[in-house]
Design an enzyme around this catalytic site. Sequence first.
Site, PDB file in Angstrom:
ATOM      1  N   ASN A   1       0.823  -1.202   0.000  1.00 19.45           N
ATOM      2  CA  ASN A   1       0.000   0.000   0.000  1.00 19.45           C
ATOM      3  C   ASN A   1       0.863   1.262   0.000  1.00 19.45           C
ATOM      4  O   ASN A   1       1.982   1.261   0.494  1.00 19.45           O
ATOM      5  CB  ASN A   1      -1.029   0.003   1.150  1.00 19.45           C
ATOM      6  CG  ASN A   1      -0.437  -0.224   2.518  1.00 19.45           C
ATOM      7  OD1 ASN A   1       0.528  -0.954   2.679  1.00 19.45           O
ATOM      8  ND2 ASN A   1      -1.031   0.402   3.525  1.00 19.45           N
TER       9      ASN A   1
ATOM     10  N   GLU B   1       0.229   5.239   0.774  1.00 21.26           N
ATOM     11  CA  GLU B   1      -0.691   6.278   1.245  1.00 21.26           C
ATOM     12  C   GLU B   1      -0.243   7.660   0.766  1.00 21.26           C
ATOM     13  O   GLU B   1       0.842   7.824   0.210  1.00 21.26           O
ATOM     14  CB  GLU B   1      -0.782   6.225   2.777  1.00 21.26           C
ATOM     15  CG  GLU B   1      -1.417   4.922   3.246  1.00 21.26           C
ATOM     16  CD  GLU B   1      -1.578   4.825   4.759  1.00 21.26           C
ATOM     17  OE1 GLU B   1      -2.251   3.891   5.210  1.00 21.26           O
ATOM     18  OE2 GLU B   1      -1.028   5.684   5.486  1.00 21.26           O
TER      19      GLU B   1
ATOM     20  N   CYS C   1      -4.090   0.738  -2.571  1.00 22.29           N
ATOM     21  CA  CYS C   1      -4.010  -0.532  -1.844  1.00 22.29           C
ATOM     22  C   CYS C   1      -2.855  -1.391  -2.381  1.00 22.29           C
ATOM     23  O   CYS C   1      -2.436  -1.247  -3.526  1.00 22.29           O
ATOM     24  CB  CYS C   1      -5.303  -1.321  -2.015  1.00 22.29           C
ATOM     25  SG  CYS C   1      -6.740  -0.598  -1.228  1.00 22.29           S
TER      26      CYS C   1
ATOM     27  N   GLU D   1      -3.025  -4.480  -3.213  1.00 19.19           N
ATOM     28  CA  GLU D   1      -3.482  -5.302  -4.337  1.00 19.19           C
ATOM     29  C   GLU D   1      -3.434  -4.511  -5.639  1.00 19.19           C
ATOM     30  O   GLU D   1      -3.013  -5.026  -6.675  1.00 19.19           O
ATOM     31  CB  GLU D   1      -4.915  -5.803  -4.082  1.00 19.19           C
ATOM     32  CG  GLU D   1      -5.048  -6.711  -2.877  1.00 19.19           C
ATOM     33  CD  GLU D   1      -5.379  -5.949  -1.593  1.00 19.19           C
ATOM     34  OE1 GLU D   1      -4.915  -4.799  -1.437  1.00 19.19           O
ATOM     35  OE2 GLU D   1      -6.092  -6.515  -0.750  1.00 19.19           O
TER      36      GLU D   1
ATOM     37  N   CYS E   1     -10.100  -5.337   0.093  1.00 15.53           N
ATOM     38  CA  CYS E   1     -11.243  -4.435   0.273  1.00 15.53           C
ATOM     39  C   CYS E   1     -12.183  -4.550  -0.928  1.00 15.53           C
ATOM     40  O   CYS E   1     -11.861  -5.196  -1.932  1.00 15.53           O
ATOM     41  CB  CYS E   1     -10.764  -2.993   0.449  1.00 15.53           C
ATOM     42  SG  CYS E   1     -10.231  -2.194  -1.081  1.00 15.53           S
TER      43      CYS E   1
ATOM     44  N   CYS F   1     -10.672  -3.459  -4.305  1.00 24.47           N
ATOM     45  CA  CYS F   1      -9.704  -4.422  -4.843  1.00 24.47           C
ATOM     46  C   CYS F   1     -10.392  -5.678  -5.338  1.00 24.47           C
ATOM     47  O   CYS F   1      -9.959  -6.302  -6.304  1.00 24.47           O
ATOM     48  CB  CYS F   1      -8.649  -4.756  -3.798  1.00 24.47           C
ATOM     49  SG  CYS F   1      -7.519  -3.376  -3.515  1.00 24.47           S
TER      50      CYS F   1
HETATM   51 ZN   LIG Z   1      -8.067  -2.448  -1.513  1.00 25.39          ZN
END
Ligand SMILES: [Zn+2]
Length: 147
Positions: free
Chosen positions: A42, A44, A53, A55, A95, A98
């Site tokens: 990830n 940010e 993310c 993924e 999530c 993703c």
């Molecule tokens: Zn995600």
Amino acid sequence: MTDEELIALARAAALKAYAPYSGFHVGCAVVSTRGEVVSGANLENACYRLGICAEQSALAAAQHAFGLDQIARIVVAGGTPGAHGLAGQQPVTPCGGCRQALLEAAQLSGHDIEILSASGDGRAMRRDTIRGLLPHGFGPEDLKDAD
Ligand SMILES: [Zn+2]
């Protein structure tokens, strides 16, 4: 690579995350149908909603390395960095966003994608498929009537 090797790779990738705001590090390894492996973590941003993310990061690498339509499985691990590597006892699943991105890859390839979700410490895991995690999802197959 074995499940254990891929979990170790995802955990190592998580330690390379840029996660100064959440402190939650996630790593992802993507395996092609020919056994090639790429990873991501990830990323940010001070503008929180621009974060990426693990993924999505790994899917971008996969597209460049072998193509989204060649993805066989992914392994995700998430937690907090500790003295002995990544820590955390709860398996981390992709999530919703993703899952949508993974469904795109699954529908492109015409086969399901296995999702192995591991805890930060690598001791707990669950095994799913993207069609199981996102049943009746919307993807390229739903756009066949569009011109
Ligand atoms: Zn995600």
